[in-house]
Structures are given as C-alpha cells and as structure tokens.
Design an enzyme around this catalytic site. Sequence first.
Site, PDB file in Angstrom:
ATOM      1  CB  CYS A   1     -16.844  64.977 -69.130  1.00  0.00           C
ATOM      2  SG  CYS A   1     -15.853  64.592 -67.660  1.00  0.00           S
TER       3      CYS A   1
ATOM      4  CD  GLU B   1     -12.341  61.829 -59.798  1.00  0.00           C
ATOM      5  OE1 GLU B   1     -11.572  61.463 -58.907  1.00  0.00           O
ATOM      6  OE2 GLU B   1     -12.343  61.330 -60.945  1.00  0.00           O
TER       7      GLU B   1
ATOM      8  CG  ASP C   1     -10.391  59.647 -66.990  1.00  0.00           C
ATOM      9  OD1 ASP C   1     -10.453  60.573 -67.823  1.00  0.00           O
ATOM     10  OD2 ASP C   1     -11.007  59.686 -65.916  1.00  0.00           O
ATOM     11  CB  SER C   2      -7.800  63.102 -65.464  1.00  0.00           C
ATOM     12  OG  SER C   2      -9.210  63.082 -65.371  1.00  0.00           O
TER      13      SER C   2
ATOM     14  CG  HIS D   1     -15.417  62.098 -64.207  1.00  0.00           C
ATOM     15  ND1 HIS D   1     -14.304  62.125 -65.006  1.00  0.00           N
ATOM     16  CD2 HIS D   1     -14.969  61.884 -62.937  1.00  0.00           C
ATOM     17  CE1 HIS D   1     -13.229  61.951 -64.260  1.00  0.00           C
ATOM     18  NE2 HIS D   1     -13.606  61.807 -63.002  1.00  0.00           N
TER      19      HIS D   1
ATOM     20  CB  CYS E   1      -9.461  61.469 -70.446  1.00  0.00           C
ATOM     21  SG  CYS E   1      -9.395  63.089 -69.670  1.00  0.00           S
TER      22      CYS E   1
HETATM   23  N1  DGL Z   1     -12.979  62.434 -67.387  1.00  0.00           N
HETATM   24  C1  DGL Z   1     -12.322  63.501 -68.035  1.00  0.00           C
HETATM   25  C2  DGL Z   1     -12.970  63.849 -69.359  1.00  0.00           C
HETATM   26  O1  DGL Z   1     -13.539  62.987 -70.007  1.00  0.00           O
HETATM   27  C3  DGL Z   1     -12.016  64.757 -67.315  1.00  0.00           C
HETATM   28  C4  DGL Z   1     -12.078  64.896 -65.873  1.00  0.00           C
HETATM   29  C5  DGL Z   1     -11.092  65.901 -65.365  1.00  0.00           C
HETATM   30  O2  DGL Z   1     -11.400  67.103 -65.311  1.00  0.00           O
HETATM   31  O3  DGL Z   1     -10.004  65.478 -65.048  1.00  0.00           O
HETATM   32  O4  DGL Z   1     -12.892  64.965 -69.788  1.00  0.00           O
END
Ligand code: DGL
Length: 280
Positions: free
Chosen positions: A198, A164, A16-17, A200, A79
């Site tokens: 997403c 974050e 993931d990012s 997150h 991600c």
């Molecule tokens: N967690 C990532 C996703 O599922 C993206 C978060 C980011 O913007 O880096 O899209």
Amino acid sequence: MMTKLPSQPGPIGVFDSGYGGLTILQHFREILPQYDYIYLGDNARTPYGPRSFEVVYEFTLQAVNKLFEMGCHLVILACNTASAKALRNIQQKNLPHIDPNRRVLGIIRPTVEIVNEITKTKHVGVLGTAGTIQSQTYNIEIAKLYPDIVTVGEACPMWVPLVENSEYNQPGADYFVKKYVDNILCKDPQIDTLILGCTHYPLLAPKIKQFLPEGVRLLSQGQYVVKSLQDYLQRHPEMDEKCTKQGRCSFYTTESEAKFAIAASVFLKEKVDVHRITLE
Ligand code: DGL
C-alpha cells in the site's frame, strides 16, 4: 460520451486514492526528473481499501478519464487497491474504446517481479488494504511468476487512517502496527520478506521495523516501480515521445486544496501548489 482527448504530448499521470501515491511520485521525480507529472489524489473519497470492487473500478476509471482529458497519454495507478481492483478491467474493457494508444499501468506487477531476488525462505507476506488482500492479486501474480513462493496476506485497515491523519509517527500508532505485523508472522513464521503493499505504508516503515524480528525484511515499492517505468519508457519510444519533459509537476485533489497542501508537505517535504477538481 467522452470529450475529444488532447493529442499533443502531455505529462505522466499519477493517481492514488489520497496521499499515498506521493511516495511513488517522489521516486519518479528523483530518478526521472526530466518528465512532467500530474498527481491526482481522490482525497474526498479516500480510503478505497474498504470499498467494493465495483466502486473502486468506477472511481479509478473516472480518475483515469480525467487525467486523459488533462493531456496524459500514460497514467500510473500509484495505488495498490486501484491496481488490484480496477487495472485489468480498465486495460481490457475501457482503453480500447477510450483510446487504444493510451496506457494505464499499475504498481503490483513491478513489485512482484523483484520478490524472488529478495526472499531466501520463499515465504513472503503482503501487508495491504482490505481490498488489496481480499483480491488476492499479490498471491495470484506471485504464484504465476514464482510457483515455489508461498504468499500470505494481512489486511491492515487501520494503517491508512493513521497516515492520512498524520498519526503514523505517534506513540498511539504502535498498537496497530504491532498487531498486524504479529498477525502475519504468526500466520507464517517462515516469512523473511514483507511487502508494503500500500503506497501509504512507507511512512510507517520506521515503526514497522521496530516490531520486526531479525531477518525479516521490508520491501517498499517505490524504487522498483520507478525502475519499471524507466524500462517501459525505454522499450516504448512511441510513448516516451508523448510524454513532455520540462521537469514540471502539478497537483490535483478532489478535497480541499488547503488540506492537501498541508498533508502533501508531510509526504514530499516541500510546499505544493494544488488545485481542486471533481470526478464524475
Ligand atoms: N494507497 C492505497 C494503496 O496503495 C490505498 C489507500 C486507500 O485505502 O485508499 O492501496
């Protein structure tokens, strides 16, 4: 030129990012605890959401190559942004040259597959990063499988920073949570299913639910992604054999180890041993 990749079995790579993929890893470790995993978070360059197609593709490819070098034969892009912007290119353009027997899988398809069983109104909303929403990947994939479903997207650029920065359960988060939820339901009031597109966002789920009208359901990806991985490994015993099974999990970040360890404990409710690496 790539270095020679290890041929012996290895862990499953989870990328993931940043920290978001930990919400997916949690499900993997719960339902498929026998496998070994390497989690890699590109925390130094997160968020990916506002980045261009080219940059997300470049960064994701670097991460995939690194996980292959670390011994993974199978990598999950945990991600949505990377799945939306990099997966297809990596599968079609890069894998045949890197190693046609290694695999990279995304998390959008397993989420899309389930949507028809959940929506009754056949109106679905997708909440995601700007990158995921602009790519229209969810709309395209849902239309391919279920042409009768109407899909509407809403970019929620403030949500990843809230997570974050561990502000996701604080009162200040309410404004931006309500704003994006109201926006999408205003675009299409018939929506009865909202995809958290997403990784997150599951941390924001309790707050999001506070602002949902009755009858609108949140669809969180983890449980469907793990089911899909389980099916994949059953259907591909040749890949299953290349995945080591000692129940171990290691963590890597491109940012500071101390920062990752603190934030990861919020997601995983456990202390993790993490190592810093660089991607190039
Ligand atoms: N967690 C990532 C996703 O599922 C993206 C978060 C980011 O913007 O880096 O899209």
